[in-house]
Design an enzyme around this catalytic site. Structure first.
Site, PDB file in Angstrom:
ATOM      1  N   HIS A  34      42.781  25.104  32.191  1.00  0.00           N
ATOM      2  CA  HIS A  34      42.682  26.384  33.117  1.00  0.00           C
ATOM      3  C   HIS A  34      43.581  26.179  34.402  1.00  0.00           C
ATOM      4  O   HIS A  34      42.529  26.003  35.467  1.00  0.00           O
ATOM      5  CB  HIS A  34      41.121  26.823  32.878  1.00  0.00           C
ATOM      6  CG  HIS A  34      41.082  28.353  33.451  1.00  0.00           C
ATOM      7  ND1 HIS A  34      40.438  29.395  32.736  1.00  0.00           N
ATOM      8  CD2 HIS A  34      41.490  29.044  34.330  1.00  0.00           C
ATOM      9  CE1 HIS A  34      40.464  30.629  33.304  1.00  0.00           C
ATOM     10  NE2 HIS A  34      41.087  30.314  34.431  1.00  0.00           N
ATOM     11  N   HIS A  36      46.365  28.225  36.710  1.00  0.00           N
ATOM     12  CA  HIS A  36      47.309  29.312  36.700  1.00  0.00           C
ATOM     13  C   HIS A  36      48.568  28.937  37.704  1.00  0.00           C
ATOM     14  O   HIS A  36      48.562  28.397  38.650  1.00  0.00           O
ATOM     15  CB  HIS A  36      46.535  30.542  37.624  1.00  0.00           C
ATOM     16  CG  HIS A  36      45.695  31.014  36.746  1.00  0.00           C
ATOM     17  ND1 HIS A  36      45.838  32.257  36.061  1.00  0.00           N
ATOM     18  CD2 HIS A  36      44.103  31.008  36.697  1.00  0.00           C
ATOM     19  CE1 HIS A  36      44.705  32.795  35.573  1.00  0.00           C
ATOM     20  NE2 HIS A  36      43.705  31.783  35.815  1.00  0.00           N
ATOM     21  N   ASP A  38      50.693  30.864  39.181  1.00  0.00           N
ATOM     22  CA  ASP A  38      50.851  31.584  40.338  1.00  0.00           C
ATOM     23  C   ASP A  38      49.579  31.186  41.188  1.00  0.00           C
ATOM     24  O   ASP A  38      49.727  31.529  42.364  1.00  0.00           O
ATOM     25  CB  ASP A  38      50.970  33.151  40.186  1.00  0.00           C
ATOM     26  CG  ASP A  38      49.845  33.745  39.282  1.00  0.00           C
ATOM     27  OD1 ASP A  38      49.146  32.993  38.631  1.00  0.00           O
ATOM     28  OD2 ASP A  38      49.641  34.978  39.242  1.00  0.00           O
ATOM     29  N   GLY A 195      42.761  38.825  34.964  1.00  0.00           N
ATOM     30  CA  GLY A 195      42.564  40.057  35.931  1.00  0.00           C
ATOM     31  C   GLY A 195      41.193  40.520  36.146  1.00  0.00           C
ATOM     32  O   GLY A 195      40.210  39.923  35.706  1.00  0.00           O
ATOM     33  N   HIS A 222      39.573  35.033  29.708  1.00  0.00           N
ATOM     34  CA  HIS A 222      38.825  35.256  30.558  1.00  0.00           C
ATOM     35  C   HIS A 222      37.482  36.047  30.631  1.00  0.00           C
ATOM     36  O   HIS A 222      37.727  37.295  30.224  1.00  0.00           O
ATOM     37  CB  HIS A 222      39.682  35.589  31.747  1.00  0.00           C
ATOM     38  CG  HIS A 222      40.490  34.685  32.766  1.00  0.00           C
ATOM     39  ND1 HIS A 222      41.632  34.380  32.043  1.00  0.00           N
ATOM     40  CD2 HIS A 222      40.413  34.267  34.018  1.00  0.00           C
ATOM     41  CE1 HIS A 222      42.202  33.546  32.920  1.00  0.00           C
ATOM     42  NE2 HIS A 222      41.396  33.402  34.129  1.00  0.00           N
ATOM     43  N   GLU A 225      32.927  35.545  34.137  1.00  0.00           N
ATOM     44  CA  GLU A 225      33.411  35.198  35.637  1.00  0.00           C
ATOM     45  C   GLU A 225      32.775  36.129  36.465  1.00  0.00           C
ATOM     46  O   GLU A 225      31.865  35.717  37.260  1.00  0.00           O
ATOM     47  CB  GLU A 225      34.746  34.763  35.590  1.00  0.00           C
ATOM     48  CG  GLU A 225      35.089  34.122  36.981  1.00  0.00           C
ATOM     49  CD  GLU A 225      36.792  34.376  37.325  1.00  0.00           C
ATOM     50  OE1 GLU A 225      37.053  33.380  38.346  1.00  0.00           O
ATOM     51  OE2 GLU A 225      37.452  34.838  36.772  1.00  0.00           O
ATOM     52  N   ASP A 322      41.467  25.927  38.184  1.00  0.00           N
ATOM     53  CA  ASP A 322      41.766  27.451  38.144  1.00  0.00           C
ATOM     54  C   ASP A 322      43.097  27.648  38.807  1.00  0.00           C
ATOM     55  O   ASP A 322      44.103  28.254  38.427  1.00  0.00           O
ATOM     56  CB  ASP A 322      40.660  28.185  38.650  1.00  0.00           C
ATOM     57  CG  ASP A 322      40.445  29.599  38.386  1.00  0.00           C
ATOM     58  OD1 ASP A 322      41.337  30.130  37.561  1.00  0.00           O
ATOM     59  OD2 ASP A 322      39.818  30.576  39.089  1.00  0.00           O
TER      60      ASP A 322
END
Length: 381
Positions: A34, A36, A38, A195, A222, A225, A322
């Site tokens: 996991h 990202h 970006d 998102g 996701h 969370e 993350d």
């Protein structure tokens, strides 16, 4: 100024030694599930790419920009945390920009001892300068492959795969699912939705998940969370998720009945029991979970994280970063933080990596080979 880096790149400061049982965790073989794209940019790269497109940045010094991201991300709110991505995605809108970020992403993973990584990102957020969805995926794949080649040239080894992500608040789920399947033999290994979680359940994208199931294409979602048990349930039922992105709030379905000086006695709800019995992996991200308030129900320090409770109860826990930039972290650092908080040793850290290896979206034989490589690496220290 070219979007391609001009020379050798150095690992980020987050790969500084983190020691457990006298061993630098960085040298241990690790699996990243996991992470990202970006959320893993180098601050200096952001500055250089922003300069190419005349984009203002909050700080023009790399260290100061890194500090800015850390401050902005430490809000206790997932919504506020996500706002920092406006800047990173803004510099990832061209083929060369995407390829550079992807290449450096792989180099930084390898510098941290990662031997297999799944890189998630949302192509629909990278079309502002005229790229098509397919062109964006191809640009990232080019960068990933360049990074893998560079790592191999240095005498090390790493393997990476893309997790193509749809934004859960948008209405392009099926289109992005079809994009992922088109590239399944060209670097894409799975699908995700990400998102703002609350108010945007996986059921909103049921048609996309139906299509992916028909294509035998693996999914992580996701969930758990910024929203609770209903979100996790939807990820499993509507999304057919094989893994839960974070999933930390599954602990809300665990009731502490009583405890004494040595033991805690708990009961599991039907949802948590299902996740445990099916060995559905939890992609836990300790530092990020603190920053976004995902563990607010239990406290505001790492020792309050239900990670250890889930681990001791036999859940398939994995450790993840993350967003390395926003949390100013690395996988080695996350493992060392957990070891310090909960008294874990190298055997525990190996368990977390074997859990992650078993949960990858690789073919079974490759997962078995990966597990053997991890155990061999831990045996040699």
């Amino acid at each position: 100024m070219s979007a391609e880096p001009s020379g050798p790149t150095e690992p980020p400061s987050t790969t500084a030694p983190h020691v457990v049982d006298g061993v630098d965790v960085q040298i241990l073989p690790k699996v990243s599930l996991h992470d990202h794209l970006d959320g893993g940019l180098r601050p200096q790269t952001i500055i250089e790419l922003a300069d190419e497109i005349d984009l203002d940045v909050p700080e023009t010094d790399a260290d100061a920009l890194g500090d800015w991201f850390a401050r902005q991300s430490d809000s206790g709110s997932l919504v506020e945390y996500l706002k920092t991505f406006d800047l990173t995605t803004a510099v990832m809108q061209t083929r060369d920009g995407l390829a550079r970020v992807a290449r450096e992403f792989v180099l930084d993973l390898a510098a941290d001892g990662v031997v297999y990584g799944e890189v998630r990102w949302a192509p629909e957020q990278h079309l502002a300068r005229g790229l098509t969805l397919d062109q964006a995926v191809e640009a990232v794949q080019r960068g990933l492959e360049q990074g893998v080649d560079d790592v191999r040239a240095s005498g090390a080894n790493i393997r990476v795969g893309q997790l193509v992500t749809a934004m859960r608040h948008a209405d392009r789920g099926l289109e992005i699912a079809q994009l992922a399947v088109r590239h399944r033999d060209a670097g894409v290994v799975g699908f995700d939705i990400a998102g703002a979680e609350a108010g945007f359940p996986a059921s909103n994208h049921r048609i996309a998940f139906d299509y992916l199931a028909e294509q035998y294409f693996p999914v992580t979602v996701h969930a758990g969370e910024a929203d609770g048990l209903a979100s996790i349930q939807s990820a499993l039922i509507d999304g057919r998720a094989l893994r839960l992105g974070h999933g930390v709030r599954l602990a809300e379905d665990i009731t502490v009945e009583r405890q004494d000086d040595e033991n805690i006695y708990v009961s599991l709800g039907r949802l948590s029991q299902w996740v445990k019995d099916r060995e559905i992996a939890l992609e836990l991200s300790p530092s990020s979970n603190l920053q976004t308030g995902a563990i607010a129900a239990w406290g505001d320090d790492l020792i309050d994280h239900p990670f250890d409770l889930l681990y001791q109860l036999g859940f398939q826990v994995t450790v993840n970063t993350d967003n390395r930039l926003m949390s100013r972290t690395s996988l080695s650092r996350e493992l060392a933080l957990l070891a310090d908080a909960f008294g874990y040793d190298l055997d525990d850290l190996e368990t977390f990596q074997l859990n992650a290896a078993a949960a990858t979206f690789l073919p079974l034989e490759d997962r078995e080979d990966l597990a053997e490589a991890i155990s061999s690496g831990f045996d040699t220290v």
